[in-house]
Design an enzyme around this catalytic site. Structure first.
Site, mmCIF file in Angstrom:
data_model
loop_
_atom_site.group_PDB
_atom_site.id
_atom_site.type_symbol
_atom_site.label_atom_id
_atom_site.label_comp_id
_atom_site.label_asym_id
_atom_site.label_seq_id
_atom_site.Cartn_x
_atom_site.Cartn_y
_atom_site.Cartn_z
ATOM 1 N N SER A 1 40.086 -1.571 -19.151
ATOM 2 C CA SER A 1 39.984 -0.154 -19.487
ATOM 3 C C SER A 1 41.134 0.177 -20.419
ATOM 4 O O SER A 1 42.130 -0.548 -20.468
ATOM 5 C CB SER A 1 40.092 0.672 -18.208
ATOM 6 O OG SER A 1 40.370 2.023 -18.467
ATOM 7 N N TYR B 1 44.177 3.016 -10.026
ATOM 8 C CA TYR B 1 43.259 2.583 -11.084
ATOM 9 C C TYR B 1 44.040 1.922 -12.215
ATOM 10 O O TYR B 1 43.681 0.831 -12.679
ATOM 11 C CB TYR B 1 42.467 3.782 -11.608
ATOM 12 C CG TYR B 1 41.445 3.408 -12.661
ATOM 13 C CD1 TYR B 1 40.230 2.844 -12.290
ATOM 14 C CD2 TYR B 1 41.689 3.614 -14.008
ATOM 15 C CE1 TYR B 1 39.283 2.494 -13.247
ATOM 16 C CE2 TYR B 1 40.760 3.278 -14.972
ATOM 17 C CZ TYR B 1 39.555 2.720 -14.585
ATOM 18 O OH TYR B 1 38.622 2.368 -15.534
#
Length: 166
Positions: free
Chosen positions: A144, A157
């Site tokens: 990501s 995350y």
């Protein structure tokens, strides 16, 4: 790998989003697909989309929790048994969690790291012998932008995506 025709790709997180798009686009390029996800309804929809988009391509589905090492290894073996080989593994499954470190429980942290990091490790290690045996194997790990820089309120995350990038 410049040609996906008659190759076999295994894709985690194939029940929606990027995983579904990967499955459809690879199938349209002539690549057979072994698809996994925890979301069985989404996985069934992806299978239907693949069959509609590329009717001559073999597609298989399996409910797999990528945080479960034994389940990933069993799926890797089943994918090879069903397709004859696997040339690509797309470790794409992922989840998000927005929370401060203080507000996050250990269970939350273990859940996100289990899927986002350990899922990638399990997928890579489970498929690597099969990829090598295929003679032309590739590992693709989805991270990501938050594996490049951290976003406030997304500590777990961010950490999981930095780990994948590493």
């Amino acid at each position: 790998m410049k040609d996906f025709r008659n190759k076999v790709a295994a894709i985690t997180g194939a029940g929606s989003g990027m995983g579904r798009c990967l499955a459809i686009q690879l199938a349209q390029a002539g690549c057979h697909v072994a698809l996994s996800d925890c979301n069985e309804a989404g996985l069934a929809q992806t299978l239907a989309d693949v069959q509609r988009a590329a009717p001559g391509v073999k597609a298989t589905i399996a409910r797999v929790d990528v945080s479960d090492r034994a389940a990933v290894y069993a799926w890797a073996d089943a994918a090879v048994r069903d397709h004859g080989r696997v040339n690509l593994i797309f470790n794409n499954a992922g989840v998000a969690l927005s929370s401060t470190v203080e507000g996050m429980s250990y269970d939350d942290l273990e859940w996100i790291i289990g899927i986002n990091f350990w899922g990638v490790v399990h997928g890579t290690k489970a498929f690597l012998p099969h990829l090598k045996a295929s003679g032309e194997g590739h590992v693709v790990n989805t991270s990501s932008v938050f594996g490049l820089f951290a976003q406030p309120g997304m500590g777990a995350y961010n950490a999981s995506k930095y780990a994948v990038r590493g």
